[in-house]
Design a protein around this motif. Structure first.
Motif: not given
Length: 853
Positions: A732-733, A740-742
């Motif tokens: 899951l983004a 998108v951070t991680r």
């Protein structure tokens, strides 16, 4: 079509629109208040509120339009299906008339009479026409005219008339085939409009036109019967048949829409909004699909017309009220398939609950007691509850409407199928009795072994079979049951039919028939005349001249398998997910669209009360069958005119339709969302700790609120193959400000706890958790709320002593002890997953070593 014009007449949609507008305004106020008063560190909450406000603004524009569109679609399924079947039923009936007039025009007795070479006078020919009409009761009149238009013999309403229509006679004499005419006719009392099928009769010697045969179809009687079985006289809609100039030629409600008026129509079966006589109508028009290459009279069509001001003035159908709640929840999970706007509402409801839930967990724990933030959170919870209640009500109402339309369509389709069968077999009962009167067939039997007579009988049978292709063959047999003539002399295995014998029970029944009005039908069973396959064979006795003793009989072999299959395919045209079958009262299959249902086998799972439906009655309901939610429609044989009603023959057949709404959601996937909790602590008690709760089926689980990052819909999960037994379902983004951070791994909580697991396609939510230097996602059924619990409401969970330490370490009590909530230990969950992953890697390496050795 502009659906906005329909909105003022949809009270439930108008109410929903107003509620949405109020709630959307409240979200704007909450967002504005939060931006002005909330402390730093709540940027995530502000972003979520902005997304919610934008979502509601989009809902105001799109959802209501979709809601209105679905309401119109549901209505037109209910009133449009009968209109479609009306024109198809009429055209199939009229196709038989085109064959009748072509056959009867070659009748040797009629040809000789018009040519002046026959033995029978006008009275004798009139008797023959009366005998024909007694068997084919669809005709108001039958008339034989000479080339000058004078009536030479007539039966029915044309008896006593001296002249027919000169223009019709002239056109018919010039045509090689039949002529179809509709309008005022001299063959009807008072020059009433009539649908007439005419064909020229040729001189038996010269082959020149000797006159004209006219069959006056009982159009008014036929339409009254069709309307009676399809039109509900509730004042909300009318069903009409139109000619090529869009004029009404038949009306289910003639006092409302009289015959002769011209009305607006729609194009291509599209639903249109039309103004007529100062009133707006929803209009849907259907042309006939055609049958055996015959399209019906040029331009004829059926139309349903619904006044807009009355169209949606109906009570709730109550379909869901009769279903178990687990079935209701399972059906709603498939809403995208049977009602897309309903699916949109469910998705919107999930989004609102997720916003409220995320809003409650996003604020830093140390700021939760600050008045401004606490007020905003309370407003989010309150507005979220209002939104949830609105959506829950709308979801149920729209689901009820959509499923009611499906049930109505299933009932009408089953009714159409069994009525189509009876109408078709009615013609077979007529044919065998009329052809038994052919002089050539009686002469062949009276002549005994005379070869020439048998050859003439064979010629007649082949001519008939060429006109009536629904028969595999026609045979004539003598009193001993020996077949002397056949339209097709060889059977399916290459053996000869002529010389073989009719079954003894059939022969006995035929020779015992009291007169020429009676007939006999073999039960649906294997027949040597049909290659050993099951069929119906219609028989009538062939008698000596002047109605004497039976010399033998005629058997007409209905081409059962392809004819029944064609009926089923036609009724299901364009509905690939629907099945249909004909069954008897015991549930034995006569024919089915599904090859898995063998002829002669049982159609398992039919409710006993539906197998016992009274004649002509139908019913529909939602059932669970073969692991699917299905709409089941059943209708019992109604008979047609005198056929199966008062002619001594009674063969009860049921039509069954099945349409899948989706696979059954079992266990936690179909469970209901638990109710809100009562957890408020007593005044003056110690401050509690906040827990975020979520659902796994009907069970409630919780984690500490400060261990939650956020929740996202499971549709955002990128599927990945599971590694070993870790029960990872994908990635899951995580985003911030749209970027998108991680990414985090997502695990199936149900599978982790020993359950069967949850499929991503079944919907759900992902709760993202954080611990010491890690983040992970849990796939769960639904979100629930964020609640504060005191120490008195918490207890340690018992450990059963399994090898692995438990994931649930704490139990919370709510609702005065009536509800237990299982608390997951997030850190232990991380350790547990790491251990399982390591074990999986060890097992993999050991397996590789063994393979190398």
């Amino acid at each position: 079509m502009n659906f906005e014009e329909c909105l003022p007449h949809m009270r439930d949609v108008v109410s929903c629109e107003a509620s949405l507008r109020d709630i959307s305004l409240m979200w704007r106020l909450i967002e504005a208040t939060a931006r002005m008063t909330c402390p730093d560190g709540t940027q995530g909450l502000l972003s979520m509120l902005a997304a919610t406000r934008q979502g509601f603004e989009s809902l105001e524009r799109d959802l209501i339009a979709s809601f209105a569109r679905q309401k119109v679609a549901n209505l037109m399924v209910e009133v449009g299906t009968p209109a479609r079947h009306t024109i198809d039923a009429l055209v199939r009936n009229l196709y038989e008339r085109t064959a009748d007039v072509g056959f009867l025009a070659t009748d040797q007795v009629l040809r000789e009479f018009l040519a002046g070479t026959g033995e029978r006078d006008a009275e004798g020919v009139t008797g023959r026409l009366r005998a024909y009409r007694a068997k084919y009761t669809v005709y108001d009149a039958i008339a034989l005219l000479d080339t000058e238009g004078r009536v030479r013999a007539a039966a029915g309403s044309a008896e006593g008339f001296t002249h027919g229509d000169h223009d019709l006679v002239a056109r018919t004499l010039q045509a090689e085939g039949y002529v179809e005419s509709f309008g005022p006719s001299k063959l009807q009392p008072g020059m009433q409009p009539a649908l007439v099928y005419s064909q020229r009769v040729l001189h038996p010697s010269s082959g020149q036109p000797a006159g004209v045969l006219c069959l006056v179809f009982g159009f008014a009687t036929e339409m009254a019967g069709i309307f009676a079985s399809r039109h509900t006289r509730n004042g909300r809609a009318n069903l009409v048949v139109l000619d090529g100039e869009d004029r009404i030629i038949a009306s289910a409600e003639p006092a409302w829409m009289p015959i002769g008026l011209q009305v607006p129509v729609s194009a291509g079966e599209e639903v249109s909004l039309r103004t007529w006589s100062g009133r707006k109508y929803l209009v849907q028009t259907f042309a006939a699909e055609g049958y055996q290459g015959y399209a019906g009279p040029p331009g004829w069509k059926a139309q349903t017309m619904v006044p807009l001001d009355l169209a949606f003035d109906t009570a709730r159908a109550g379909v869901l009220d009769g279903l178990e709640e687990a079935v209701v929840d399972g059906l709603l999970s498939h809403s995208a398939g049977f009602c897309p706007p309903l699916h949109d509402i469910i998705v919107a409801a999930d989004a609102v609950r997720r916003v409220v839930w995320n809003g409650q967990v996003m604020a830093p724990a140390q700021q939760r007691d600050e008045r401004a933030l606490r007020t905003v959170l309370e407003q989010i919870t309150d507005n979220g509850s209002r939104s949830d209640a609105l959506f829950s009500r709308s979801i149920r109402e729209l689901a009820d409407t959509a499923l009611a339309a499906r049930l109505s369509s299933a009932r009408f389709t089953a009714q159409w199928l069994v009525e189509l069968l009876d109408r078709n077999l009615y013609e077979r009962a007529n044919d065998c009795r009329w052809w038994a009167l052919a002089p050539e067939l009686a002469a062949a039997l009276a002549a005994g072994s005379e070869r020439a007579r048998a050859d003439e009988a064979t010629r007649v049978l082949r001519h008939i079979n060429g006109l009536y292709t629904v028969y595999t063959r026609l045979v004539v047999y003598d009193r001993s049951g020996r077949i002397i003539a056949s339209s097709h002399s060889m059977d399916a295995h290459g053996g000869g039919v002529v010389g073989s014998r009719i079954e003894p029970d059939t022969l006995s029944a035929v020779l015992s028939l009291p007169d020429q009005q009676h007939y006999h039908v073999t039960p649906l069973r294997p027949s040597a005349l049909y290659g050993g396959q099951p069929t119906w064979v219609y028989h009538a006795a062939i008698r000596a001249p002047r109605g004497g003793e039976a010399l033998g009989g005629i058997g007409i072999v209905f081409d059962t398998a392809p004819q029944l299959e064609a009926m089923l395919r036609g009724a299901l045209a364009g509905q690939g997910d629907e099945q249909a079958a004909f069954v008897d009262r015991e549930g034995r299959v006569l024919c089915a669209s599904d090859a898995a249902l063998a002829v002669g086998g049982r159609f398992d799972g039919l409710p006993p009360d539906m197998l016992k439906l009274p004649r002509g009655q139908g019913a529909a309901r939602i059932v669970v069958r073969d692991g699917q939610y299905m709409v089941l429609g059943v209708s019992a044989s109604p008979g047609y005119r005198e056929f199966k009603l008062c002619d001594g023959y009674d063969d009860q057949v049921l039509a069954v339709t099945l349409q899948s709404l989706g696979p059954v959601r079992e266990g936690r996937a179909a469970a209901r969302r638990p109710q809100m909790l009562t957890t408020s602590r007593r005044q003056g008690s110690a401050p509690g700790q906040e827990f975020a709760t979520f659902c796994l089926g009907e069970e409630l689980f919780a984690v500490r609120a400060d261990q939650v990052v956020e929740a996202q819909p499971s549709s955002q999960v990128h599927r990945l193959p599971s590694v070993g037994s870790s029960h990872r379902v994908g990635m899951l983004a995580l985003r911030r400000d749209g970027l998108v951070t991680r990414h985090v791994s997502v695990f199936d909580l149900d599978a982790l706890l020993g359950g069967p697991g949850t499929t991503l396609s079944a919907g759900g939510q992902v709760v993202v958790l954080r611990g010491e230097n890690f983040e992970l996602g849990l796939l769960v059924s639904d979100l629930h709320g964020v609640w504060s619990f005191t120490a008195e409401q918490s207890q340690h969970a018992p450990w059963t002593g399994d090898m692995l330490p438990p994931l649930v370490t704490q139990l919370l009590t709510a609702d005065e002890g009536r509800q237990l909530i299982q608390v997951l230990d997030v850190q232990r969950l991380r350790e547990w997953l790491s251990g399982r992953a390591a074990a999986a890697r060890r097992l993999t390496l050991e397996a590789v070593d063994l393979m190398v050795e």
